[in-house]
Design a protein around this motif. Sequence first.
Motif, PDB file in Angstrom:
ATOM      1  N   ILE A  62      -8.524   4.751   0.338  1.00  0.00           N
ATOM      2  CA  ILE A  62      -9.585   5.777  -0.143  1.00  0.00           C
ATOM      3  C   ILE A  62      -9.711   5.608  -1.713  1.00  0.00           C
ATOM      4  O   ILE A  62      -8.899   4.717  -2.300  1.00  0.00           O
ATOM      5  N   HIS A  63     -10.932   6.264  -2.174  1.00  0.00           N
ATOM      6  CA  HIS A  63     -10.944   6.181  -3.738  1.00  0.00           C
ATOM      7  C   HIS A  63     -11.795   7.417  -3.887  1.00  0.00           C
ATOM      8  O   HIS A  63     -12.513   7.980  -3.343  1.00  0.00           O
ATOM      9  N   GLY A  64     -11.977   7.598  -5.236  1.00  0.00           N
ATOM     10  CA  GLY A  64     -12.522   8.979  -5.769  1.00  0.00           C
ATOM     11  C   GLY A  64     -12.757   8.804  -7.436  1.00  0.00           C
ATOM     12  O   GLY A  64     -11.856   7.866  -8.078  1.00  0.00           O
ATOM     13  N   LEU A  65     -13.493   9.648  -8.160  1.00  0.00           N
ATOM     14  CA  LEU A  65     -13.652   9.633  -9.435  1.00  0.00           C
ATOM     15  C   LEU A  65     -13.190  11.026 -10.119  1.00  0.00           C
ATOM     16  O   LEU A  65     -12.363  10.885 -10.880  1.00  0.00           O
ATOM     17  N   THR A  66     -13.653  12.028  -9.652  1.00  0.00           N
ATOM     18  CA  THR A  66     -13.277  13.440 -10.266  1.00  0.00           C
ATOM     19  C   THR A  66     -13.096  14.334  -9.121  1.00  0.00           C
ATOM     20  O   THR A  66     -12.176  15.045  -9.108  1.00  0.00           O
ATOM     21  N   SER A  67     -13.943  14.408  -8.033  1.00  0.00           N
ATOM     22  CA  SER A  67     -13.671  15.345  -6.945  1.00  0.00           C
ATOM     23  C   SER A  67     -12.799  14.841  -5.905  1.00  0.00           C
ATOM     24  O   SER A  67     -12.558  13.587  -5.741  1.00  0.00           O
TER      25      SER A  67
ATOM     26  N   ILE B 270     -10.319   5.832  -9.006  1.00  0.00           N
ATOM     27  CA  ILE B 270      -8.908   6.058  -8.609  1.00  0.00           C
ATOM     28  C   ILE B 270      -9.017   5.397  -6.945  1.00  0.00           C
ATOM     29  O   ILE B 270      -9.567   5.864  -6.268  1.00  0.00           O
ATOM     30  N   HIS B 271      -8.346   4.168  -6.677  1.00  0.00           N
ATOM     31  CA  HIS B 271      -8.046   3.807  -5.685  1.00  0.00           C
ATOM     32  C   HIS B 271      -6.646   3.714  -4.942  1.00  0.00           C
ATOM     33  O   HIS B 271      -5.969   3.569  -5.638  1.00  0.00           O
ATOM     34  N   TRP B 272      -6.994   3.762  -3.543  1.00  0.00           N
ATOM     35  CA  TRP B 272      -5.281   3.980  -3.017  1.00  0.00           C
ATOM     36  C   TRP B 272      -5.674   2.647  -1.707  1.00  0.00           C
ATOM     37  O   TRP B 272      -6.489   2.620  -1.136  1.00  0.00           O
ATOM     38  N   TYR B 273      -4.578   1.621  -1.650  1.00  0.00           N
ATOM     39  CA  TYR B 273      -4.486   0.754  -0.676  1.00  0.00           C
ATOM     40  C   TYR B 273      -3.163   0.685  -0.208  1.00  0.00           C
ATOM     41  O   TYR B 273      -2.050   1.623  -0.921  1.00  0.00           O
TER      42      TYR B 273
ATOM     43  N   ALA C 106       3.809   3.562   8.031  1.00  0.00           N
ATOM     44  CA  ALA C 106       5.108   3.255   7.053  1.00  0.00           C
ATOM     45  C   ALA C 106       4.364   2.029   6.432  1.00  0.00           C
ATOM     46  O   ALA C 106       4.078   1.026   7.164  1.00  0.00           O
ATOM     47  N   ALA C 107       4.290   1.894   5.013  1.00  0.00           N
ATOM     48  CA  ALA C 107       3.674   0.613   4.436  1.00  0.00           C
ATOM     49  C   ALA C 107       4.076   0.979   3.034  1.00  0.00           C
ATOM     50  O   ALA C 107       4.819   1.938   2.450  1.00  0.00           O
ATOM     51  N   VAL C 108       3.659   0.139   1.872  1.00  0.00           N
ATOM     52  CA  VAL C 108       3.778   0.296   0.542  1.00  0.00           C
ATOM     53  C   VAL C 108       2.432   0.775   0.390  1.00  0.00           C
ATOM     54  O   VAL C 108       1.516   0.252   0.525  1.00  0.00           O
ATOM     55  N   TYR C 109       2.255   1.740  -0.547  1.00  0.00           N
ATOM     56  CA  TYR C 109       1.070   2.613  -0.871  1.00  0.00           C
ATOM     57  C   TYR C 109       0.882   2.094  -2.333  1.00  0.00           C
ATOM     58  O   TYR C 109       1.730   2.598  -3.133  1.00  0.00           O
ATOM     59  N   TYR C 110      -0.398   1.499  -2.658  1.00  0.00           N
ATOM     60  CA  TYR C 110      -0.558   1.310  -3.942  1.00  0.00           C
ATOM     61  C   TYR C 110      -1.758   2.127  -4.591  1.00  0.00           C
ATOM     62  O   TYR C 110      -2.768   2.549  -3.964  1.00  0.00           O
ATOM     63  N   CYS C 111      -1.363   2.833  -5.723  1.00  0.00           N
ATOM     64  CA  CYS C 111      -2.445   3.727  -6.369  1.00  0.00           C
ATOM     65  C   CYS C 111      -2.933   2.721  -7.496  1.00  0.00           C
ATOM     66  O   CYS C 111      -2.258   2.250  -8.486  1.00  0.00           O
ATOM     67  N   ILE C 112      -4.546   2.524  -7.759  1.00  0.00           N
ATOM     68  CA  ILE C 112      -4.740   1.452  -8.825  1.00  0.00           C
ATOM     69  C   ILE C 112      -6.120   2.014  -9.341  1.00  0.00           C
ATOM     70  O   ILE C 112      -6.545   3.015  -8.749  1.00  0.00           O
ATOM     71  N   LEU C 113      -6.295   1.715 -10.531  1.00  0.00           N
ATOM     72  CA  LEU C 113      -7.646   2.081 -11.433  1.00  0.00           C
ATOM     73  C   LEU C 113      -8.472   1.031 -11.320  1.00  0.00           C
ATOM     74  O   LEU C 113      -7.791  -0.267 -11.682  1.00  0.00           O
ATOM     75  N   ARG C 114      -9.600   0.891 -11.082  1.00  0.00           N
ATOM     76  CA  ARG C 114     -10.817  -0.051 -10.734  1.00  0.00           C
ATOM     77  C   ARG C 114     -11.008  -0.032 -12.471  1.00  0.00           C
ATOM     78  O   ARG C 114     -11.772   0.876 -12.985  1.00  0.00           O
ATOM     79  N   ASP C 115     -10.760  -1.420 -12.847  1.00  0.00           N
ATOM     80  CA  ASP C 115     -10.753  -1.458 -14.564  1.00  0.00           C
ATOM     81  C   ASP C 115     -12.121  -2.088 -15.017  1.00  0.00           C
ATOM     82  O   ASP C 115     -12.413  -3.042 -14.181  1.00  0.00           O
TER      83      ASP C 115
ATOM     84  N   LEU D  10      -2.200  11.239  -2.979  1.00  0.00           N
ATOM     85  CA  LEU D  10      -2.676  10.681  -1.504  1.00  0.00           C
ATOM     86  C   LEU D  10      -1.987  11.677  -0.330  1.00  0.00           C
ATOM     87  O   LEU D  10      -0.919  11.814  -0.470  1.00  0.00           O
ATOM     88  N   ILE D  11      -2.840  11.978   0.242  1.00  0.00           N
ATOM     89  CA  ILE D  11      -2.403  13.091   1.163  1.00  0.00           C
ATOM     90  C   ILE D  11      -2.624  12.520   2.689  1.00  0.00           C
ATOM     91  O   ILE D  11      -3.694  12.286   3.173  1.00  0.00           O
ATOM     92  N   LEU D  12      -1.416  12.209   3.391  1.00  0.00           N
ATOM     93  CA  LEU D  12      -1.454  11.949   4.817  1.00  0.00           C
ATOM     94  C   LEU D  12      -1.313  12.975   5.612  1.00  0.00           C
ATOM     95  O   LEU D  12      -0.167  13.592   5.724  1.00  0.00           O
ATOM     96  N   HIS D  13      -2.178  13.618   6.391  1.00  0.00           N
ATOM     97  CA  HIS D  13      -2.030  14.859   6.958  1.00  0.00           C
ATOM     98  C   HIS D  13      -0.861  14.861   7.963  1.00  0.00           C
ATOM     99  O   HIS D  13      -0.335  15.957   8.270  1.00  0.00           O
ATOM    100  N   ARG D  14      -0.656  13.791   8.765  1.00  0.00           N
ATOM    101  CA  ARG D  14       0.287  14.205   9.954  1.00  0.00           C
ATOM    102  C   ARG D  14       0.672  12.413   9.859  1.00  0.00           C
ATOM    103  O   ARG D  14       0.051  11.578  10.840  1.00  0.00           O
TER     104      ARG D  14
END
Lengths: 113, 115
Positions: free
Chosen positions: B48-53, B33-36, B83-92, B73-77
């Motif tokens: 950021i990206h991650g698999l399970t944890s 799981i990737h975020w851009y 301010a942007a477009v956030y994309y969640c993608i799966l590396r296929d 995806l958590i932006l803490h502050r």
Amino acid sequence: DGGITQSPKYLFRKEGQNVTLSCEQNLNHDAMYWYRQDPGQGLRLIYYSQIVNDFQKGDIAEGYSVSREKKESFPLTVTSAQKNPTAFYLCASSYRGAATEAFFGQGTRLTVV
Amino acid sequence: DAKTTQPNSMESNEEEPVHLPCNHSTISGTDYIHWYRQLPSQGPEYVIHGLTSNVNNRMASLAIAEDRKSSTLILHRATLRDAAVYYCILRDVSGSGGSNYKLTFGKGTLLTVNP
């Protein structure tokens, strides 16, 4: 500085002409990608390449062609067969693998008149 | 291709946390799981990206559900620069021997940050 460079930033062409967009990277990445973005829309994959002399069609390859003769370069040609070529074009590169991040260029805005 | 679903837009106030959700119910066991994010008239940048944890870096945190069918995806502050477009993608992974790694984007979530 290492990075990925697209040129030119703005490009104008007359309808019916082919045009080639440049994408160069010095990150030693194997994989390179081309995307198209229309206003208010997400990125759509045109072509991608995992290795020199090899490339695959993405979701919207019709009317486009690419070559990958060098690892550093992945030019995109927008042909006259592309019915709506005016768009923002983005190039990206990455190492091969599902856990690697991709780096994007700053894009080329193509306007066909 | 594994697909992701994100809200079209979200709004936040400056200096407050932001939680951007993503559903990926058809994710396969080897998809990362990737975020851009993308600022206007610029190319996307990796977040950021991650698999399970769950994952943390200097930009954000990624919380992945136990069944991996959703992530946040958590932006803490939040700042105005977020301010942007956030994309969640799966590396296929596709192709013979799993050698082709497509990078497919959806429409993303437009995040507005109010001062």
